[in-house]
Design a protein around this motif. Structure first.
Motif, PDB file in Angstrom:
ATOM      1  N   THR A   1      -4.941   9.509  -0.371  1.00 12.45           N
ATOM      2  CA  THR A   1      -3.430   8.577   0.703  1.00 12.45           C
ATOM      3  C   THR A   1      -2.993   8.806   2.063  1.00 12.45           C
ATOM      4  N   LEU A   2      -3.079   9.945   2.076  1.00  6.69           N
ATOM      5  CA  LEU A   2      -3.288  10.259   3.587  1.00  6.69           C
ATOM      6  C   LEU A   2      -4.316   9.618   4.769  1.00  6.69           C
ATOM      7  N   ARG A   3      -4.941   9.252   4.565  1.00  4.68           N
ATOM      8  CA  ARG A   3      -6.213   8.346   4.958  1.00  4.68           C
ATOM      9  C   ARG A   3      -5.828   7.065   4.820  1.00  4.68           C
ATOM     10  N   ALA A   4      -5.493   6.764   4.149  1.00  7.13           N
ATOM     11  CA  ALA A   4      -4.164   5.520   4.328  1.00  7.13           C
ATOM     12  C   ALA A   4      -3.392   4.956   5.037  1.00  7.13           C
ATOM     13  N   PHE A   5      -2.022   6.431   5.235  1.00 12.97           N
ATOM     14  CA  PHE A   5      -1.072   6.865   6.427  1.00 12.97           C
ATOM     15  C   PHE A   5      -1.596   6.694   7.047  1.00 12.97           C
ATOM     16  N   TRP A   6      -3.253   7.646   7.165  1.00 14.49           N
ATOM     17  CA  TRP A   6      -3.150   7.276   9.352  1.00 14.49           C
ATOM     18  C   TRP A   6      -3.854   5.851   9.576  1.00 14.49           C
ATOM     19  N   GLN A   7      -4.755   5.484   8.938  1.00  7.86           N
ATOM     20  CA  GLN A   7      -4.935   3.900   8.633  1.00  7.86           C
ATOM     21  C   GLN A   7      -4.588   2.849   9.561  1.00  7.86           C
ATOM     22  N   ASP A   8      -2.812   3.303   8.285  1.00  7.08           N
ATOM     23  CA  ASP A   8      -2.442   2.115   8.434  1.00  7.08           C
ATOM     24  C   ASP A   8      -1.448   1.906   9.961  1.00  7.08           C
ATOM     25  N   GLN A   9      -1.636   0.032  10.805  1.00  7.15           N
ATOM     26  CA  GLN A   9      -1.366   0.183  12.020  1.00  7.15           C
ATOM     27  C   GLN A   9       0.177  -0.461  12.191  1.00  7.15           C
ATOM     28  N   ARG A  10       1.131  -0.456  10.736  1.00  4.07           N
ATOM     29  CA  ARG A  10       2.375  -1.345  10.440  1.00  4.07           C
ATOM     30  C   ARG A  10       3.223  -0.520  11.387  1.00  4.07           C
ATOM     31  N   GLY A  11       4.114  -1.105  11.974  1.00  2.00           N
ATOM     32  CA  GLY A  11       5.194  -0.562  12.477  1.00  2.00           C
ATOM     33  C   GLY A  11       4.628   0.823  13.910  1.00  2.00           C
TER      34      GLY A  11
END
Length: 106
Positions: free
Chosen positions: A4-14
């Motif tokens: 979940t942390l890795r997905a949050f870190w790689q998310d480019q939205r916003g």
């Protein structure tokens, strides 16, 4: 949890919102700096023009002794620039002169 942390870190939205929030004060600051510097430059130019005009006027006033009518150029120009005010002052001076002459006679 790690996923979940890795997905949050790689998310480019916003990301654009964050960049705008960071760069907007910088852009506004530089805009204000440019406006202030242009106003300072304009003020400097106006003051320089005023100093040049003062120097030229002083040079003309210092050279008035060569004139034929022996009056400073500024005094010769005042009636041309402010005819109604000069006429009023002359009427006032004439009235004072007449009043003073009348007092001496009586």
């Amino acid at each position: 949890m790690l996923q979940t942390l890795r997905a949050f870190w790689q998310d480019q939205r916003g990301m654009a919102l964050i960049l705008v929030a960071i760069l907007l004060p910088v852009i506004i600051g530089f805009s204000l700096l440019v406006i202030d510097m242009s106003r300072a430059n304009t003020l400097h130019n106006d003051l320089q023009k005023a100093a040049d005009a003062f120097a030229l006027a002083a040079a003309v006033e210092l050279s008035w002794a060569r004139a034929d009518d022996h009056s400073p150029p500024a005094e010769r120009q005042i009636p041309l620039l402010l005819p109604e005010r000069v006429a009023g002052v002359q009427r006032y001076q004439h009235a004072l002169h007449v009043e003073h002459s009348n007092r001496r006679r009586s």
